[in-house]
Write a protein that holds these residues in place. Sequence first.
Motif, PDB file in Angstrom:
ATOM      1  N   SER A  58      -2.379   4.619   3.987  1.00 11.94           N
ATOM      2  CA  SER A  58      -2.767   3.199   3.918  1.00 11.94           C
ATOM      3  C   SER A  58      -1.674   2.321   3.345  1.00 11.94           C
ATOM      4  N   ARG A  60      -1.268   2.290   0.292  1.00 12.71           N
ATOM      5  CA  ARG A  60      -1.726   2.208  -1.090  1.00 12.71           C
ATOM      6  C   ARG A  60      -1.377   3.519  -1.783  1.00 12.71           C
ATOM      7  N   TYR A  62      -1.668   5.856  -5.562  1.00 12.94           N
ATOM      8  CA  TYR A  62      -2.452   6.009  -6.793  1.00 12.94           C
ATOM      9  C   TYR A  62      -1.921   7.244  -7.520  1.00 12.94           C
ATOM     10  N   THR A 112      -0.907   2.243  -9.749  1.00  7.65           N
ATOM     11  CA  THR A 112      -1.266   1.968  -8.354  1.00  7.65           C
ATOM     12  C   THR A 112      -0.533   0.720  -7.879  1.00  7.65           C
ATOM     13  N   ASN A 113      -0.660   0.450  -6.571  1.00  9.06           N
ATOM     14  CA  ASN A 113      -0.242  -0.860  -6.056  1.00  9.06           C
ATOM     15  C   ASN A 113      -1.456  -1.567  -5.455  1.00  9.06           C
ATOM     16  N   ASP A 114      -2.666  -1.075  -5.810  1.00  4.53           N
ATOM     17  CA  ASP A 114      -3.916  -1.585  -5.239  1.00  4.53           C
ATOM     18  C   ASP A 114      -4.665  -2.416  -6.294  1.00  4.53           C
ATOM     19  N   ASP A 116      -7.532  -3.944  -6.105  1.00  3.65           N
ATOM     20  CA  ASP A 116      -8.984  -3.683  -6.204  1.00  3.65           C
ATOM     21  C   ASP A 116      -9.253  -2.484  -7.108  1.00  3.65           C
ATOM     22  N   PHE A 117      -8.419  -1.483  -6.963  1.00  8.07           N
ATOM     23  CA  PHE A 117      -8.559  -0.265  -7.785  1.00  8.07           C
ATOM     24  C   PHE A 117      -8.398  -0.644  -9.258  1.00  8.07           C
ATOM     25  N   LEU A 258     -13.018   3.391  -5.936  1.00  8.09           N
ATOM     26  CA  LEU A 258     -13.146   2.285  -4.972  1.00  8.09           C
ATOM     27  C   LEU A 258     -14.586   2.065  -4.521  1.00  8.09           C
TER      28      LEU A 258
END
Length: 261
Positions: A58, A60, A62, A112-114, A116-117, A258
């Motif tokens: 994705s 993304r 983690y 992370t680079n997410d 929302d997480f 998530l």
Amino acid sequence: MRLDKFLAEASVGTRKDVRNYIKEGKVKVNDEVIIKAYLEIDENKDVITYLDDVVMHSGRVYYMFNKPAGYITARKDEFSKTVFDFFHEENSEGIFHVGRLDKDTEGLLLFTNDGDFNNNLMCPEKHVKKRYFFIALGFLDETKINLLESGISIGEDEDITKPAKLDNVECKDYGYFNETTNVSKFYSMEPSRYDAPVVSGYLTISEGRKHQVKRMLKAAGCYVIYLKRISIGDLSLDETLEMGQYRALTENEINSVLRKS
Ligand code: URA
């Protein structure tokens, strides 16, 4: 991107696992078995399969990191080493740490680079539980434990803390902990003070105020000399990670966070 990095980031396994899978002929690139972990692939064009299932990536990432004491939770610092010193350059691009640990605190730190997480774990309204193991000078009796669990004042202009949980509380003396505790640099005391009271235990909180665990225990008359984060929500520190090591989260671990959106 290298094939092994692609597979590890897509949570097929750790970097070591995926290198083994590649060696074992379980990975194909555009229908051809590839046994070179370092092969450069084009993640936008090439079709990568593991055991004939297409691997999706994705973009993304983690990571779970076992933070040692002595490192600042920041990308850069003028005076101190930072947690990013442990990341390979190719893995650290665009990532950030999820929350912080003090310089002298060890244990679970996520990257992370997410967004929302990060939000699902750090947003105060989500009340995500964080569990810490502590060793502190002082002692905890039932009254203090009740106070820590029900809410304690840790600053003049601050609300009392939200309900917390203590477990496995053990009150001994310094000599006992000095002999039995297995940490690299344990707080040092004169032998004449080995009979000083020392307490250990696990404290679970659902807030993330600055130095919160230390301040809570201080308000109960204890001075923290060792602190390690054990878990955040459903994510527990992988105890096979050596100090300073990191690994990609598995798909289940990522989804456990998530799904809580
Ligand atoms: N509470 C603290 O006091 N320090 C940390 O690093 C984390 C929680």
